[in-house]
Design a protein around this motif. Structure first.
Motif, PDB file in Angstrom:
ATOM      1  N   GLY A  50     138.122  60.075  33.865  1.00  0.00           N
ATOM      2  CA  GLY A  50     138.606  61.448  33.916  1.00  0.00           C
ATOM      3  C   GLY A  50     138.798  61.925  35.346  1.00  0.00           C
ATOM      4  N   PHE A  51     137.829  61.630  36.208  1.00  0.00           N
ATOM      5  CA  PHE A  51     137.947  62.054  37.601  1.00  0.00           C
ATOM      6  C   PHE A  51     138.959  61.209  38.381  1.00  0.00           C
ATOM      7  CE2 PHE A  51     133.722  63.945  36.703  1.00  0.00           C
ATOM      8  CZ  PHE A  51     134.057  65.256  37.013  1.00  0.00           C
ATOM      9  N   VAL A  52     139.083  59.932  38.061  1.00  0.00           N
ATOM     10  CA  VAL A  52     140.095  59.104  38.716  1.00  0.00           C
ATOM     11  C   VAL A  52     141.494  59.577  38.314  1.00  0.00           C
ATOM     12  CG1 VAL A  52     141.048  56.751  38.865  1.00  0.00           C
ATOM     13  CG2 VAL A  52     138.581  57.108  38.963  1.00  0.00           C
ATOM     14  N   GLY A  53     141.636  60.032  37.063  1.00  0.00           N
ATOM     15  CA  GLY A  53     142.914  60.584  36.620  1.00  0.00           C
ATOM     16  C   GLY A  53     143.345  61.765  37.472  1.00  0.00           C
ATOM     17  N   GLU A  54     142.389  62.569  37.914  1.00  0.00           N
ATOM     18  CA  GLU A  54     142.708  63.702  38.784  1.00  0.00           C
ATOM     19  C   GLU A  54     143.291  63.216  40.113  1.00  0.00           C
ATOM     20  OE1 GLU A  54     143.192  67.530  40.137  1.00  0.00           O
ATOM     21  OE2 GLU A  54     142.686  66.905  38.104  1.00  0.00           O
ATOM     22  N   ALA A  55     142.743  62.149  40.641  1.00  0.00           N
ATOM     23  CA  ALA A  55     143.253  61.619  41.907  1.00  0.00           C
ATOM     24  C   ALA A  55     144.633  60.986  41.739  1.00  0.00           C
ATOM     25  CB  ALA A  55     142.272  60.593  42.474  1.00  0.00           C
ATOM     26  N   LYS A  56     144.928  60.465  40.555  1.00  0.00           N
ATOM     27  CA  LYS A  56     146.191  59.759  40.321  1.00  0.00           C
ATOM     28  C   LYS A  56     147.279  60.635  39.707  1.00  0.00           C
ATOM     29  CE  LYS A  56     144.742  55.658  41.563  1.00  0.00           C
ATOM     30  NZ  LYS A  56     145.339  54.888  42.614  1.00  0.00           N
ATOM     31  N   ARG A  57     146.997  61.896  39.455  1.00  0.00           N
ATOM     32  CA  ARG A  57     147.970  62.770  38.779  1.00  0.00           C
ATOM     33  C   ARG A  57     149.229  62.954  39.630  1.00  0.00           C
ATOM     34  NH1 ARG A  57     148.374  67.684  40.967  1.00  0.00           N
ATOM     35  NH2 ARG A  57     146.767  68.264  42.463  1.00  0.00           N
ATOM     36  N   ILE A  58     150.298  63.430  38.992  1.00  0.00           N
ATOM     37  CA  ILE A  58     151.544  63.701  39.707  1.00  0.00           C
ATOM     38  C   ILE A  58     151.367  64.986  40.501  1.00  0.00           C
ATOM     39  CG2 ILE A  58     153.984  64.267  39.460  1.00  0.00           C
ATOM     40  CD1 ILE A  58     154.024  62.563  36.927  1.00  0.00           C
ATOM     41  N   LYS A  59     151.666  64.904  41.792  1.00  0.00           N
ATOM     42  CA  LYS A  59     151.537  66.057  42.680  1.00  0.00           C
ATOM     43  C   LYS A  59     152.921  66.609  43.008  1.00  0.00           C
ATOM     44  CE  LYS A  59     147.427  63.817  44.336  1.00  0.00           C
ATOM     45  NZ  LYS A  59     147.514  62.709  43.423  1.00  0.00           N
ATOM     46  N   THR A  60     152.970  67.866  43.365  1.00  0.00           N
ATOM     47  CA  THR A  60     154.242  68.543  43.624  1.00  0.00           C
ATOM     48  C   THR A  60     155.036  67.858  44.729  1.00  0.00           C
ATOM     49  OG1 THR A  60     153.171  70.620  43.002  1.00  0.00           O
ATOM     50  CG2 THR A  60     155.262  70.797  44.106  1.00  0.00           C
ATOM     51  N   ASP A  61     154.366  67.423  45.776  1.00  0.00           N
ATOM     52  CA  ASP A  61     155.097  66.806  46.894  1.00  0.00           C
ATOM     53  C   ASP A  61     155.628  65.416  46.574  1.00  0.00           C
ATOM     54  OD1 ASP A  61     152.563  65.726  46.794  1.00  0.00           O
ATOM     55  OD2 ASP A  61     152.292  65.647  48.969  1.00  0.00           O
ATOM     56  N   GLU A  62     155.246  64.844  45.441  1.00  0.00           N
ATOM     57  CA  GLU A  62     155.753  63.531  45.026  1.00  0.00           C
ATOM     58  C   GLU A  62     157.016  63.629  44.182  1.00  0.00           C
ATOM     59  OE1 GLU A  62     151.411  61.297  44.714  1.00  0.00           O
ATOM     60  OE2 GLU A  62     152.356  62.073  42.896  1.00  0.00           O
ATOM     61  N   VAL A  63     157.375  64.837  43.762  1.00  0.00           N
ATOM     62  CA  VAL A  63     158.535  65.046  42.895  1.00  0.00           C
ATOM     63  C   VAL A  63     159.745  65.376  43.759  1.00  0.00           C
ATOM     64  CG1 VAL A  63     159.457  66.425  40.993  1.00  0.00           C
ATOM     65  CG2 VAL A  63     157.015  65.926  41.089  1.00  0.00           C
ATOM     66  N   THR A  64     160.859  64.731  43.443  1.00  0.00           N
ATOM     67  CA  THR A  64     162.096  65.026  44.173  1.00  0.00           C
ATOM     68  C   THR A  64     163.108  65.642  43.228  1.00  0.00           C
ATOM     69  OG1 THR A  64     162.893  62.780  43.786  1.00  0.00           O
ATOM     70  CG2 THR A  64     161.757  63.194  45.862  1.00  0.00           C
ATOM     71  N   TYR A  65     163.893  66.565  43.779  1.00  0.00           N
ATOM     72  CA  TYR A  65     164.931  67.233  43.000  1.00  0.00           C
ATOM     73  C   TYR A  65     166.281  66.804  43.552  1.00  0.00           C
ATOM     74  CZ  TYR A  65     167.932  70.862  41.141  1.00  0.00           C
ATOM     75  OH  TYR A  65     168.949  71.533  40.504  1.00  0.00           O
ATOM     76  N   SER A  66     167.157  66.389  42.650  1.00  0.00           N
ATOM     77  CA  SER A  66     168.500  65.990  43.048  1.00  0.00           C
ATOM     78  C   SER A  66     169.463  67.128  42.732  1.00  0.00           C
ATOM     79  CB  SER A  66     168.917  64.724  42.307  1.00  0.00           C
ATOM     80  OG  SER A  66     170.258  64.434  42.563  1.00  0.00           O
ATOM     81  N   ALA A  67     170.023  67.719  43.764  1.00  0.00           N
ATOM     82  CA  ALA A  67     170.967  68.820  43.569  1.00  0.00           C
ATOM     83  C   ALA A  67     172.281  68.313  42.979  1.00  0.00           C
ATOM     84  CB  ALA A  67     171.224  69.533  44.893  1.00  0.00           C
ATOM     85  N   ASP A  68     172.569  67.019  43.145  1.00  0.00           N
ATOM     86  CA  ASP A  68     173.823  66.454  42.628  1.00  0.00           C
ATOM     87  C   ASP A  68     173.896  66.525  41.114  1.00  0.00           C
ATOM     88  OD1 ASP A  68     174.460  65.869  45.239  1.00  0.00           O
ATOM     89  OD2 ASP A  68     173.727  63.795  45.098  1.00  0.00           O
ATOM     90  N   ASN A  69     172.850  66.089  40.449  1.00  0.00           N
ATOM     91  CA  ASN A  69     172.878  66.086  38.988  1.00  0.00           C
ATOM     92  C   ASN A  69     171.853  67.043  38.373  1.00  0.00           C
ATOM     93  OD1 ASN A  69     170.520  64.721  39.496  1.00  0.00           O
ATOM     94  ND2 ASN A  69     171.212  62.767  38.656  1.00  0.00           N
ATOM     95  N   GLY A  70     171.078  67.726  39.182  1.00  0.00           N
ATOM     96  CA  GLY A  70     170.126  68.716  38.675  1.00  0.00           C
ATOM     97  C   GLY A  70     168.886  68.116  38.030  1.00  0.00           C
ATOM     98  N   TYR A  71     168.562  66.881  38.356  1.00  0.00           N
ATOM     99  CA  TYR A  71     167.400  66.229  37.756  1.00  0.00           C
ATOM    100  C   TYR A  71     166.193  66.270  38.695  1.00  0.00           C
ATOM    101  CZ  TYR A  71     169.699  64.219  33.688  1.00  0.00           C
ATOM    102  OH  TYR A  71     170.343  64.052  32.486  1.00  0.00           O
ATOM    103  N   CYS A  72     165.052  66.384  38.055  1.00  0.00           N
ATOM    104  CA  CYS A  72     163.788  66.219  38.762  1.00  0.00           C
ATOM    105  C   CYS A  72     163.360  64.771  38.559  1.00  0.00           C
ATOM    106  CB  CYS A  72     162.710  67.146  38.191  1.00  0.00           C
ATOM    107  SG  CYS A  72     163.065  68.894  38.416  1.00  0.00           S
ATOM    108  N   TYR A  73     163.014  64.101  39.639  1.00  0.00           N
ATOM    109  CA  TYR A  73     162.563  62.727  39.548  1.00  0.00           C
ATOM    110  C   TYR A  73     161.056  62.677  39.803  1.00  0.00           C
ATOM    111  CZ  TYR A  73     167.434  61.425  39.418  1.00  0.00           C
ATOM    112  OH  TYR A  73     168.741  61.294  39.043  1.00  0.00           O
ATOM    113  N   TYR A  74     160.347  62.273  38.764  1.00  0.00           N
ATOM    114  CA  TYR A  74     158.892  62.212  38.821  1.00  0.00           C
ATOM    115  C   TYR A  74     158.451  60.773  39.050  1.00  0.00           C
ATOM    116  CZ  TYR A  74     158.924  66.906  36.849  1.00  0.00           C
ATOM    117  OH  TYR A  74     159.125  68.239  36.632  1.00  0.00           O
TER     118      TYR A  74
END
Length: 197
Positions: A28-52
């Protein structure tokens, strides 16, 4: 011989439940360290997709939930007061405290289990891309601390489960000691058959 068998069973339950509970808490605690963080997500303005990014957090959450379920089943069978055994729970203070701890252990288990599954789903790249892409450029992620809260709930579940188990074992051991101390010669009036019947 019966006492040795009982001690062996107590040790087996404690070791098995301890291993499952400890690993569930750690995952459970390791999952917190491995979760998706905001700075790891990229947004593509070309197609409007968020890449996680792909992360191990969903697998850690599911594994923790399954191990916590196994822990709860092992402890429930060990306590054996309700559905798992025909033995009634002791009625003295230790037995009552055991029942209260057992009930709260199940309540914390339900909360921890649902939080672990929720955290796993909210950190799944496919779920996030299906539900949040093409909306806007926000690219939301799960709230930080979701796995940590689930880990703390796992800790409470394990602690209350063990407390319940040890209280019921102490109550049962008192009953065994009283039975062995009370054995001896039975006193009473003999029952002889009536003559002439």
């Amino acid at each position: 011989m019966k006492v040795l068998r009982m001690e062996g069973r107590v040790i087996a339950v404690v070791v098995a439940a301890g291993v499952f509970g400890f690993i569930a808490i750690v995952l459970g605690f390791v999952g917190e360290a491995k979760r998706i963080k905001t700075d790891e997500v990229t947004y593509s303005a070309d197609n409007g997709y968020c890449y996680y990014p792909i992360t191990s957090a969903p697998a850690l959450g599911i594994a923790s939930a399954i191990l916590l379920l196994i822990y709860q089943i092992v402890i429930s069978v060990g306590v054996g007061c309700f559905c798992c055994s025909r033995r009634p729970c002791p009625k003295e203070c230790g037995g009552i405290c055991s029942i209260i701890s057992f009930v709260f252990s199940w309540l914390f288990f339900i909360s921890a289990f649902t939080n672990l599954i929720r955290a796993a789903v909210l950190n799944n790249m496919n779920f996030l891309m299906d539900h949040y892409s093409n909306d806007d450029d926000l690219c939301p992620v799960a709230n930080p601390g979701l796995f940590a809260v689930a880990g703390v709930l796992c800790l409470f579940t394990v602690a209350l489960g063990f407390l319940s188990y040890f209280l019921v074992m102490c109550s049962r051991n008192k009953g065994v000691g009283q039975l062995s101390n009370d054995q001896g010669v039975a006193m009473g009036q003999p029952q002889l058959p009536k003559e002439g019947v």
